[in-house]
Every structure is written in C-alpha cells, then in structure tokens.
Design an enzyme around this catalytic site. Structure first.
Site, short mmCIF file in Angstrom:
data_model
loop_
_atom_site.label_atom_id
_atom_site.label_comp_id
_atom_site.label_asym_id
_atom_site.label_seq_id
_atom_site.Cartn_x
_atom_site.Cartn_y
_atom_site.Cartn_z
N TYR B 101 0.84 -1.21 0.00
CA TYR B 101 0.00 0.00 0.00
C TYR B 101 0.87 1.26 0.00
CZ TYR B 101 -4.36 -2.44 1.18
OH TYR B 101 -5.48 -3.23 1.16
N TYR B 140 -1.04 -9.92 0.73
CA TYR B 140 0.05 -9.36 1.53
C TYR B 140 -0.01 -9.92 2.95
CZ TYR B 140 -3.61 -6.00 2.97
OH TYR B 140 -4.77 -5.41 3.43
N ARG B 150 -3.43 -11.71 3.77
CA ARG B 150 -4.73 -11.34 3.24
C ARG B 150 -4.89 -11.87 1.82
NH1 ARG B 150 -8.03 -7.61 4.41
NH2 ARG B 150 -9.42 -9.33 3.97
N HIS B 153 -7.52 -8.37 -2.52
CA HIS B 153 -8.82 -7.73 -2.29
C HIS B 153 -8.79 -6.27 -2.68
CE1 HIS B 153 -6.48 -6.96 1.37
NE2 HIS B 153 -7.15 -5.81 1.45
N HIS B 155 -10.80 -2.75 -1.37
CA HIS B 155 -11.70 -2.16 -0.37
C HIS B 155 -12.72 -1.26 -1.07
CE1 HIS B 155 -9.18 -3.12 3.23
NE2 HIS B 155 -8.20 -3.11 2.34
FE LIG Z 1 -6.36 -4.21 2.53
#
Ligand SMILES: [Fe+2]
Lengths: 195, 235
Positions: B101, B140, B150, B153, B155
């Site tokens: 991110y 990640y 995770r 995905h 969000h």
């Molecule tokens: Fe996330």
C-alpha cells in the site's frame, strides 16, 4: 419479502482506509482534486459556527490513531439540505496519526421534525470506521445546552436504562468547541445504535 | 428494513485480533429510522475528476501506466428490493501488484510502484451500474496470528441514498485459496454472505488483448419505498 436480496456483508476498513477516503490527507496528492468532506463550511453557510472534536479510545484506553470519522447533520433549521451548495451536512475527518484526535468545523444543527409529528433535538450522527471495526459504528452526538429538550427526544427515549445516556452528550469547551470522546469498551462505553 | 445481523460480521471476531479491543460490549440500541438515517449526502459527477475511476493511470507519470495485470471491475449497486441505486458514490482502495500500500504505516518489503496510487472513485449511473479500471492487487502479510496473509482484495466504501445504507466492505477474487483462511473474511458468520464478497470473472466484459474483467454486485439495505418515493426535497 422473501424475494428480497441480502445486504452485502461489511468488512473492516482496515488500517489504510485513508488511501481511499482521504488520499490527500495521507500524502497521495495529485489524484483527487480534494478529499471529500474535508471542509463543511462555506463563507455563506448560515448558522452558528461550532467545532466538534474528540478521541476514540479502545478497550485498553489507547486512542485510535487510524480511524476515519464521518458526521452527518441537519442545517441550522433542522433540514437535510443535501443539494445545497452552502451546506451539505456531511463531513469526514481522519484521526490524528499521533494523538487520535479528530475535529470538524461545522454549524449547530436545528431540531429535526419527523413525519410522525415528533421532533428530534439537535444532534449529529457520528459514524466510525477503522481497523478492527468489522462494521461501521453508528452513534449520535447531542448538545449539553439542550438538556431540557432531550427528555422528549424519540431516539434518546430508546436508551434504557438511562445510565448510559451521558455518553451521547458532548462536553462544552472554549470557543464554541464541543468535546465528544468515544469509548469502544469499558465502563464509559459509548451508546451505539442499530439504525 | 432492519439489518440482518446473521449475515454481518460480529463486532468481536477473536481470530481477528484487532477486533478484541475495538468491539463494543453492549448490544447496539435499536431505533426507528428517522429523517436523519433516511436521507444521506449527495455527490455529483462534477465533484469527481475524469480519471478518478481509472487506477491504471490516475497516479501514473505521463505516458506510464501502473504495473500489474490490467483489470476492469464492474457491477451494479442495488438495494434489497433489487432496484439499481443511481447517483451513488463508490470509493475504492487497494494494494499494488506486489501487495504494498502507498501508506506510511505499510512496512511490507514488497516495492511501491511509482505509477500506482491505489485510490479510485466513481458515481453509479442511472441503473446503478459502476465500472473502474485497475490492476490485480497481490495478497500481503499482516500482523495478526504470526503468519497471516490477506487474500487479494479491493476495499469498497459505498454511499447509497440514505445514511442508513452506508457500507464499507472488501471484494475478493474467485479462486483465491487465502479467502477461506482469512480471519477478516471469516468474521462473517454466513457462507453465502461470504460467497457474495467474491467477484467472478466476466469474460463478456473483458477487453481483448487489454484487460480481464471481474463482476461485483453490491446490495445496500432497504429501502422503505413509500418514504423515499414521496420524499419532499430537503424534508
Ligand atoms: Fe487491505
């Protein structure tokens, strides 16, 4: 009713919610011209200027430094004027990454008439998303100076027993600032609503 | 329409450790939907820029594009009666093609992509349809149980036509073996509700030699039809 679709399940906003909801505030500049909801007031917005601020605390008493808070409120006359350029009634702020403090500069809402003839005392909806919060938490902030009217409010009447009502009342501070700390757990746990 | 809590995650999901100190212990207090919840903020297309829905280029240097497998993500925003929700704001955010991110709190070793910011937004059309372009995010690792990853995905933050419909969720990709292992996914107690968070490949919407497509429909609560259809402006 049986043919109704099911509401999509909620998932946590996670720790990086700022990227999507307020990218400029987290250093992603040049993509969106501005972060939506960052500024609620215009020069021409009618009404009494106030600020509301607070910190959200977890069950250990630690501030949430990664939360995003949205507020939603009526205008000074108690109307939801969603298409008004002068005041939309909606704002969004990030908790400070160090202190967890969030703040809105807005106006005091008026009392809101309901279709059934009751009147809701001035209030501001506060909605919280963050890592560890699986579905957004919905509460309301009320004003300490409206104490006498609050006994007749149709929503506050739902808070039974009344021992937790005080968690919905902001504390007055200097310069028309109201403090509204939110406690997710513990003896001071804030009232949250199933709307 | 009251919320069906059997299909929503519990506030406290022990396997998702962050929820243990952030979950209220008292039951939510039910209340009637009042004008406050039956009306919501309105966003118009002129508050958005022309590339806001295109994550492939909206943070890219001139002439560049984001690294990764190009995707179209699209679907319809519906209410529980099956009607499309027009004019609603959808915001998305995601990790890049290596699972990183663009956020100062993300310390994953995988590299940032200078041409990828990770945010997008779009307003649904008159039928409730939406579409954005992006790249495939990678799974990640995250600090939870010691070795949690995770699933890939995206969000989503969704506004409907009233504040009671406000929804934040995550979209997953069909076939990802990490979905079934994810404590955040498994906070949802209903397998069918989980299945509906998983986007399906949509060959019809694929752009040949350009981008694959995934379809993700989103259902918002309600609504009490009579109230909305007769709503005077700015009640
Ligand atoms: Fe996330």
């Amino acid at each position: 009713m049986s043919d109704d679709l099911h509401e999509t399940a909620s998932q946590t906003a996670g720790p990086y919610v700022h990227i999507g909801c307020m990218p400029n505030a987290c250093g992603i500049t040049g993509v969106f011209a501005e972060d939506l909801g960052a500024q609620m007031l215009q020069a021409e917005t009618p009404g009494q200027r106030i600020a509301i601020e607070g910190v959200i605390f977890d069950g250990d008493g630690a501030p949430l430094t990664d939360a995003v808070v949205e507020i939603w409120q009526a205008d000074e006359q108690g109307r939801y004027t969603t298409r008004s350029a002068a005041f939309s009634g909606w704002g969004r702020a990030a908790a400070d990454a160090e202190t967890g403090r969030w703040r809105f500069e807005t106006i005091k809402p008026g009392a809101v008439p309901c279709p059934d003839g009751t009147v809701m005392v001035p209030h501001i909806t506060v909605w919280i998303i963050a890592r560890g919060i699986n579905i957004g938490l919905h509460t309301r902030m009320y004003f300490p100076e409206d104490y006498d009217m609050q006994a007749h409010d149709p929503v506050l009447a739902r808070v039974q027993p009344t021992g937790r009502l005080h968690t919905l009342i902001a504390e007055p501070g200097p310069d028309a600032t109201y403090n509204f700390n939110i406690y997710l757990q513990g003896p001071k746990e804030t009232v949250f609503f199933d709307v | 329409m009251p919320r069906d809590w059997t299909r929503q995650p519990a506030a406290r999901a022990p396997a998702y450790r962050s929820s243990s100190m952030r979950s209220p212990e008292h039951a939510r207090i039910s209340m009637p939907a009042t004008p406050t919840e039956n009306i919501g903020p309105v966003f118009t297309r002129d508050s958005l820029g022309p590339l806001d829905h295109d994550l492939i280029v909206n943070h890219a240097r001139p002439g560049q594009t984001a690294m990764g497998a190009r995707l179209i993500v699209h679907g319809r925003l519906l209410d529980q009666t099956g009607r499309g929700v027009p004019g609603a704001l959808i915001e998305v955010w995601q990790a890049n093609a290596s699972g990183r991110y663009r956020h100062k709190r993300d310390g994953y070793l995988a590299p940032l992509d200078p041409d990828f910011g990770g945010c997008g937004r779009v307003i649904t059309d008159q039928n409730g349809a939406y579409m954005f372009r992006t790249i495939m995010p990678a799974p990640y690792p995250w600090p939870n149980g010691g070795n949690d990853w995770r699933p890939a995905h995206i969000h989503f933050s969704v506004f409907g036509q009233c504040f009671a419909q406000r929804l934040v969720t995550q979209m997953y990709f069909e076939g990802d073996p990490l979905i079934a292992r994810c404590p955040i996914v498994n906070a949802v107690p209903d397998q069918d509700a989980i299945a509906r968070l998983i986007a399906q490949p949509d060959m019809e919407a694929t752009v040949p030699m350009d981008a694959r497509a995934y379809r993700f429909d989103i259902v918002l609560r309600g609504r009490r039809a009579s109230y909305f259809e007769n709503r005077p402006e700015g009640i």
